[in-house]
Design an enzyme around this catalytic site. Structure first.
Site, PDB file in Angstrom:
ATOM      1  N   ASP A 159       0.808  -1.225   0.000  1.00  0.00           N
ATOM      2  CA  ASP A 159       0.000   0.000   0.000  1.00  0.00           C
ATOM      3  C   ASP A 159       0.841   1.274   0.000  1.00  0.00           C
ATOM      4  O   ASP A 159       0.731   2.122   0.885  1.00  0.00           O
ATOM      5  CB  ASP A 159      -0.962  -0.018   1.199  1.00  0.00           C
ATOM      6  CG  ASP A 159      -1.965  -1.154   1.104  1.00  0.00           C
ATOM      7  OD1 ASP A 159      -3.040  -0.931   0.537  1.00  0.00           O
ATOM      8  OD2 ASP A 159      -1.664  -2.261   1.566  1.00  0.00           O
ATOM      9  N   HIS A 167       0.609   3.525  -2.359  1.00  0.00           N
ATOM     10  CA  HIS A 167      -0.325   4.564  -2.827  1.00  0.00           C
ATOM     11  C   HIS A 167       0.398   5.726  -3.500  1.00  0.00           C
ATOM     12  O   HIS A 167       0.198   6.894  -3.173  1.00  0.00           O
ATOM     13  CB  HIS A 167      -1.200   5.059  -1.677  1.00  0.00           C
ATOM     14  CG  HIS A 167      -2.281   4.087  -1.305  1.00  0.00           C
ATOM     15  ND1 HIS A 167      -3.500   4.059  -1.920  1.00  0.00           N
ATOM     16  CD2 HIS A 167      -2.301   3.083  -0.396  1.00  0.00           C
ATOM     17  CE1 HIS A 167      -4.244   3.086  -1.409  1.00  0.00           C
ATOM     18  NE2 HIS A 167      -3.544   2.470  -0.484  1.00  0.00           N
ATOM     19  N   ASP A 195      -1.632  -2.145  -4.312  1.00  0.00           N
ATOM     20  CA  ASP A 195      -1.840  -0.692  -4.232  1.00  0.00           C
ATOM     21  C   ASP A 195      -0.508   0.067  -4.274  1.00  0.00           C
ATOM     22  O   ASP A 195      -0.253   0.968  -3.477  1.00  0.00           O
ATOM     23  CB  ASP A 195      -2.640  -0.302  -2.975  1.00  0.00           C
ATOM     24  CG  ASP A 195      -4.130  -0.534  -3.144  1.00  0.00           C
ATOM     25  OD1 ASP A 195      -4.550  -0.897  -4.258  1.00  0.00           O
ATOM     26  OD2 ASP A 195      -4.878  -0.370  -2.160  1.00  0.00           O
ATOM     27  N   ASN A 242      -6.697  -3.093  -4.878  1.00  0.00           N
ATOM     28  CA  ASN A 242      -8.013  -2.649  -5.346  1.00  0.00           C
ATOM     29  C   ASN A 242      -7.957  -1.263  -5.984  1.00  0.00           C
ATOM     30  O   ASN A 242      -8.849  -0.889  -6.739  1.00  0.00           O
ATOM     31  CB  ASN A 242      -9.024  -2.643  -4.191  1.00  0.00           C
ATOM     32  CG  ASN A 242      -8.582  -1.761  -3.044  1.00  0.00           C
ATOM     33  OD1 ASN A 242      -7.468  -1.894  -2.532  1.00  0.00           O
ATOM     34  ND2 ASN A 242      -9.434  -0.850  -2.616  1.00  0.00           N
ATOM     35  N   HIS A 243      -6.900  -0.495  -5.716  1.00  0.00           N
ATOM     36  CA  HIS A 243      -6.763   0.826  -6.344  1.00  0.00           C
ATOM     37  C   HIS A 243      -6.169   0.709  -7.742  1.00  0.00           C
ATOM     38  O   HIS A 243      -6.552   1.455  -8.637  1.00  0.00           O
ATOM     39  CB  HIS A 243      -5.885   1.743  -5.485  1.00  0.00           C
ATOM     40  CG  HIS A 243      -6.612   2.369  -4.349  1.00  0.00           C
ATOM     41  ND1 HIS A 243      -6.943   3.698  -4.296  1.00  0.00           N
ATOM     42  CD2 HIS A 243      -7.090   1.835  -3.205  1.00  0.00           C
ATOM     43  CE1 HIS A 243      -7.593   3.966  -3.172  1.00  0.00           C
ATOM     44  NE2 HIS A 243      -7.685   2.848  -2.491  1.00  0.00           N
ATOM     45  N   HIS A 260      -4.336  -9.282  -0.899  1.00  0.00           N
ATOM     46  CA  HIS A 260      -4.768  -7.883  -0.762  1.00  0.00           C
ATOM     47  C   HIS A 260      -6.285  -7.868  -0.633  1.00  0.00           C
ATOM     48  O   HIS A 260      -7.015  -7.728  -1.621  1.00  0.00           O
ATOM     49  CB  HIS A 260      -4.326  -7.068  -1.982  1.00  0.00           C
ATOM     50  CG  HIS A 260      -4.510  -5.579  -1.819  1.00  0.00           C
ATOM     51  ND1 HIS A 260      -3.479  -4.737  -1.446  1.00  0.00           N
ATOM     52  CD2 HIS A 260      -5.595  -4.789  -1.956  1.00  0.00           C
ATOM     53  CE1 HIS A 260      -3.928  -3.498  -1.380  1.00  0.00           C
ATOM     54  NE2 HIS A 260      -5.223  -3.500  -1.679  1.00  0.00           N
ATOM     55  N   HIS A 271      -3.705  -4.219   1.934  1.00  0.00           N
ATOM     56  CA  HIS A 271      -4.992  -3.504   1.906  1.00  0.00           C
ATOM     57  C   HIS A 271      -5.327  -2.838   3.237  1.00  0.00           C
ATOM     58  O   HIS A 271      -5.830  -1.716   3.253  1.00  0.00           O
ATOM     59  CB  HIS A 271      -6.136  -4.433   1.488  1.00  0.00           C
ATOM     60  CG  HIS A 271      -7.461  -3.711   1.372  1.00  0.00           C
ATOM     61  ND1 HIS A 271      -7.660  -2.666   0.503  1.00  0.00           N
ATOM     62  CD2 HIS A 271      -8.631  -3.872   2.025  1.00  0.00           C
ATOM     63  CE1 HIS A 271      -8.902  -2.231   0.613  1.00  0.00           C
ATOM     64  NE2 HIS A 271      -9.521  -2.929   1.538  1.00  0.00           N
ATOM     65  N   HIS A 309      -4.533  -0.652   6.268  1.00  0.00           N
ATOM     66  CA  HIS A 309      -3.519   0.403   6.355  1.00  0.00           C
ATOM     67  C   HIS A 309      -2.839   0.517   7.716  1.00  0.00           C
ATOM     68  O   HIS A 309      -1.787   1.137   7.835  1.00  0.00           O
ATOM     69  CB  HIS A 309      -4.128   1.753   5.968  1.00  0.00           C
ATOM     70  CG  HIS A 309      -4.197   1.960   4.490  1.00  0.00           C
ATOM     71  ND1 HIS A 309      -4.113   3.201   3.903  1.00  0.00           N
ATOM     72  CD2 HIS A 309      -4.321   1.071   3.482  1.00  0.00           C
ATOM     73  CE1 HIS A 309      -4.193   3.063   2.576  1.00  0.00           C
ATOM     74  NE2 HIS A 309      -4.331   1.784   2.309  1.00  0.00           N
TER      75      HIS A 309
END
Length: 582
Positions: free
Chosen positions: A19, A21, A59, A127-128, A216, A244, A246
């Site tokens: 993650d 991001h 992610d 998922n992002h 995830h 996933h 955080h």
């Protein structure tokens, strides 16, 4: 049994992160570079520690369609840190055409004769940054085609999932790396229950392998089937890297039922101002030697922006004020000012001697004003801290204890609630007269999610048109003629598809139609920057070495698309739904 794992030619050294991001709030003047700085730190840490490879748990990107700036920064850093002459000390023994099934170059990047890779990166999608479109491509596939990462764990089937491991060997140590990219939780939950998920094991000496699994999904329960229970996973696994969620819970915890360990590295950048994000961020350095020795070293991230959060319940301060106290609002504001100042002072103390830590922290004060208190002007309040905090616009968050309300207008979405959850919540509480008659809640929720998250302007319209066509054909086949029978048959037809594979296939087909129409128009949102308006509600979930023994067992803009053809057809059919010539 030794818990100490030394670095030698028999030991795998793996840097673990999830993650990242990348690109989160990249337009923000203060926080725009946060995700880039931290990825740079992660990759630098991998190079400094001379790891065998990096494992990313999904992610990597925040947006499904990363901006050019985001892709450029990512490619630049991967090239800088992961390409070079350093030799690779492990071999891959499995069928790589199965392991890397999303690329036209189905082999690990360091074995490509045209590339010079010093640190291989293996990543599942989240998922992002999940695959979309008819080709099923995601941003990771762009990096894969350029030879910078190895995208694995992508399942093409919605009927059955077979997870085939990447089999690696270093000296006498054998490592089986399993991965499963993000899948909607409800669907994956149902597939596990129906025995449609299989984890394949090596045919030769299956008990000689250390089994590592990257996943995830929701780990904490968000609904009856909106998560994946740990006990669904096979008990031959040794360590699960859970992406996933955080919150950083990187210290491995043992599942006493399945006897494997789970590590939850958490995100490397805070994408919401919630308590889970306030936990100190870490990445992990995993060492594996042989079948029975493993050790996870926690590495604190130094470039992460500090985040402090506190809750204040005004009713608990009756010795200072009550709702009837003169100038109570001013006194409440003074209390909040003191609390924010305390957090800023704590941040300053912690930052001493940490030159890589950004100067301005994130501050969130959640104020419960239940019991008759009034709110104050948060904009005026924030002006006092505009030069000291990274999020001056949303320091204060007012909330009241949830009161039971029957009225649909009383629904208050919780922080981090997903779009499809809001749709489901709305229709559960709505009166019968405003219930969906043609679409299912899941279908509408998914279409709205595509509209909001992925800039698919025609998703909702196409879903309605597609379901309308199918329903018309169904009614014609059944020979229904009266208006009352039409209503009944439509409801039965809709309910028969709820929570089935047929429903998922129809949703996917409608969304693919929307994408096809967009491409026909030449409207490609790939280079558009998604608005950051929703960025703060995207989520949804000790230094030193931590030894542990192994198991002992044998969104987008609101405007409608301009595709006149699709809109016209949809509107005409909707108006004439009950006047069809059947």
């Amino acid at each position: 049994m030794s818990h100490v794992v030394t670095d030698d030619e028999e030991t795998f050294k793996i840097l673990i992160a999830t993650d990242v991001h990348l690109g989160y709030l990249e337009k923000d003047a203060i926080r725009g570079n946060d995700s880039y700085n931290t990825l740079n730190e992660i990759l630098n840490c991998a190079k400094t520690n001379k790891v065998d490879f990096i494992l990313l748990g999904g992610d990597l990107f925040h947006d499904n369609k990363p901006s050019r700036r985001c892709l450029h920064n990512c490619i630049t850093m991967l090239r800088r840190y992961c390409m070079g002459d350093s030799p690779i000390h492990f071999n891959i023994l499995s069928d790589q055409t199965v392991n890397f099934n999303t690329t036209q170059f189905p082999w690990v990047n360091y074995q490509d004769e045209n590339l010079n890779i010093s640190i291989p990166v293996f990543s599942i999608h989240g998922n992002h940054d999940d695959p979309t479109g008819a080709e099923g491509l995601c941003a990771l596939d762009l990096l894969g085609a350029s030879g910078l990462i190895n995208h694995f764990g992508h399942s093409n089937s919605v009927e059955r999932i077979e997870i085939s491991p990447i089999l690696m060997q270093k000296g006498n140590t054998k490592l089986a790396l399993y991965g499963l990219g993000s899948i909607p939780d409800e669907r994956l939950y149902r597939m596990f229950v129906n025995k449609q998920v299989t984890m394949l094991r090596p045919k030769e000496d299956p008990d000689e392998w250390f089994n590592l699994f990257a996943i995830h999904q929701n780990r904490s329960k968000h609904g009856p089937t909106n998560y994946i229970p740990e006990q669904f996973l096979d008990d031959f696994l040794d360590l699960v890297v859970w992406g996933h969620e955080h919150e950083c819970l990187i210290t491995p915890t043992r599942n006493e039922q399945q006897l494997f360990y789970v590590t939850q590295p958490g995100s490397s950048v805070a994408t919401s101002l919630s308590p889970g994000e306030a936990t100190k961020k870490h990445i992990g350095l995993l060492r594996v030697k042989g079948r029975k020795k493993m050790n996870l070293e926690k590495i604190p991230l130094k470039t992460v922006r500090q985040f402090f959060i506190q809750d204040v319940v005004l009713a608990d301060y009756q010795d200072l004020f009550t709702p009837d106290t003169p100038q109570v609002t001013k006194k409440v504001e003074n209390l909040c000012h003191a609390k924010v100042t305390e957090m800023l002072e704590e941040a300053e103390r912690e930052r001493l001697g940490c030159p890589l830590t950004p100067e301005k922290p994130l501050i969130r004060l959640r104020v419960d004003y239940s019991g008759g208190f009034d709110t104050f002007n948060t904009s005026r309040f924030s002006q006092k801290f505009v030069d000291r905090v990274a999020n001056p616009k949303d320091i204060i968050h007012f909330l009241r204890r949830r009161e039971q309300k029957e009225d649909i207008k009383g629904l208050t979405p919780a922080e981090g609630l997903r779009v499809e959850d809001l749709v489901k919540q709305y229709f559960q509480a709505a009166e019968q007269t405003v219930q969906l008659s043609l679409l299912t809640e899941q279908g509408m929720g998914k279409a709205i999610q595509e509209f909001v998250d992925k800039d698919e302007k025609d998703a909702i319209e196409e879903l309605i048109t597609y379901q309308l066509e199918k329903t018309q054909r169904h009614l014609q086949a059944r020979g229904v003629t009266t208006e009352q029978d039409i209503d009944t048959e439509i409801r039965l037809f809709r309910d028969s598809k709820k929570n089935t594979t047929e429903e998922e296939n129809e949703i996917r087909e409608a969304i693919n139609r929307a994408k096809a129409h967009r491409l026909e128009r030449g409207d490609n949102p790939g280079d558009k920057d998604i608005s950051d308006d929703f960025a703060d509600v995207t989520m949804d979930s000790d230094e030193g070495s931590v030894p542990f023994p192994p198991p002992t067992r044998g969104r987008g803009r609101g405007g409608r698309g301009r595709g006149g053809r699709g809109r016209g057809r949809g509107e005409l059919s909707a108006m004439n739904m009950k006047r069809l010539q059947l």
